[in-house]
Design an enzyme around this catalytic site. Structure first.
Site, PDB file in Angstrom:
ATOM      1  N   LYS A 204      -1.328  -6.847   9.913  1.00  0.00           N
ATOM      2  CA  LYS A 204      -2.283  -5.881  10.491  1.00  0.00           C
ATOM      3  C   LYS A 204      -2.922  -7.015  10.672  1.00  0.00           C
ATOM      4  CE  LYS A 204      -2.422  -1.660   7.740  1.00  0.00           C
ATOM      5  NZ  LYS A 204      -2.582  -0.172   7.601  1.00  0.00           N
ATOM      6  N   HIS A 229       2.606  -3.488  13.108  1.00  0.00           N
ATOM      7  CA  HIS A 229       2.096  -4.551  12.304  1.00  0.00           C
ATOM      8  C   HIS A 229       3.520  -4.691  11.726  1.00  0.00           C
ATOM      9  CE1 HIS A 229       2.042  -0.548   9.484  1.00  0.00           C
ATOM     10  NE2 HIS A 229       1.907  -1.262   8.789  1.00  0.00           N
TER      11      HIS A 229
END
Ligand SMILES: [Fe+2]
Length: 355
Positions: A204, A229
């Site tokens: 992320k 991510h």
């Protein structure tokens, strides 16, 4: 240097003692193997010269005892010419040399010098090996420490960027630890899961903050961007975690779903690595019971029910059962979880792979 001369003939003993004292040795004498052992027990010596044929305990037996109990003591055996075979057997058992009777004093002198040189080399070598092993071990520990410090730095970097993730990585690691205990997984797998659980969302870092913090519903593109991510995390960690592939699969595959509709690879059922199936349940539970930008948190009972509903569709049923078994009393947050052990690299598995 001290030396013990062992012979049942006092005259021969004297000859050897005189010779060795002439060479600067401090000698003690023993008339049998038994006597020699008693003396060694009182004080170990670097050199033993022993006759082979003696009453009570002969030179072979004495040598065997010395080799096991005082491995740093050099032994030279004295034999009659006819006993050369036994002398060779003694060499195989660890005697450093032998002298055949009748011997010449110069010969004994040369053999003693040689045997002590050999002993010094053996000790130096052993010492070197020992130090080398200790140094290699210390280096390996340092590498592991550096790696884990790097891991924590990454997690902190992510948490600084994404408020929601603050505590999430740790809670997922905690829930996962509870499950590894409930499912009685082996220590190596537990290490792998702890590492992968803490790192699972590291990717992320590469997701846009505007999307990450968006309060409203995500568009399809935004959702796909967030779901990248897993791949970003695997790409960041790949070079760092060649030795911990299990943890890396957790990072990549924790959003796979049992029915094959997950991401990034659409893996189905058992094709999803077990570690990832496990962390995915812990991750989903924590996500449901946390406040998100676009919804309040679910109750524990509601989240448990969602896990049940997702059995066989999103989640591995055995893992969901493991979660229930790990936290049977859970009704309200925070759920008490086991004390997290310090992270460890799954080293045993790494060594096994290398072997
Ligand atoms: Fe995730």
């Amino acid at each position: 240097m001290r030396c013990l001369v062992v012979d049942d003939e006092p005259r021969l003993r004297r000859v050897l003692v005189r010779l060795l004292e002439g060479e600067g040795f401090r000698c003690t004498e023993a008339g049998s193997g038994v006597e020699a052992l008693a003396q060694l027990e009182r004080e170990a010596v670097p050199l033993v010269i022993s006759d082979l044929r003696m009453p009570e305990m002969d030179g072979v037996q004495l040598l065997r005892e010395v080799a096991t109990r005082w491995p740093e003591t050099a032994v030279i055996v004295v034999t009659a010419v006819a006993e050369v075979e036994s002398a060779v057997a003694c060499l195989q058992m660890g005697a450093l040399d032998y002298v055949a009777k009748p011997f010449h004093l110069d010969e004994v002198r040369a053999r003693v010098t040689q045997a002590l040189d050999k002993r010094r080399l053996i000790l130096e070598n052993r010492n070197y090996q020992h130090h080398l092993e200790a140094r290699v071990e210390a280096q390996a520990r340092r590498i592991e420490e550096l790696f884990l410090e790097g891991v924590h730095a990454l997690v902190h970097a992510l948490e600084a960027k994404d408020g929601y993730t603050r505590g999430h990585s740790m809670r997922v690691a905690n829930y996962s630890a509870g499950m590894t205990a409930a499912l009685a997984l082996d220590a190596d797998l537990a290490d792998t899961i702890a590492l992968g659980a803490e790192l699972h969302d590291v990717g992320k870092i590469g997701v846009s903050e505007a999307v990450l913090h968006k309060a409203g519903k995500l568009t399809g593109d935004e959702y796909r961007h967030i779901m990248e991510h897993t791949v970003i995390g695997a790409r960041i960690l790949g070079p760092l975690m060649r030795d911990a592939p299990g943890a890396l699969t957790i990072v990549r595959s924790h959003h796979e779903r049992l029915d094959g509709t997950g991401s990034p690879d659409g893996l189905k059922g058992d094709a999803i690595p077990f570690e990832a199936r496990l962390v995915s349940v812990a991750d989903a539970f924590d996500a449901m019971t946390s406040v998100r930008p676009y919804r309040p948190s679910l109750t524990v009972a509601h989240a448990m029910q969602e896990l049940e509903t997702g059995k066989g569709v999103q989640f591995d049923p055995a893992v969901v059962d493991g979660f229930r078994r790990a936290f049977p009393e859970a009704t309200a947050l925070p759920i008490p979880t086991p004390q997290l052990q310090p992270l460890r690299l799954p080293l045993r598995a790494m060594e096994a792979r290398r072997a």
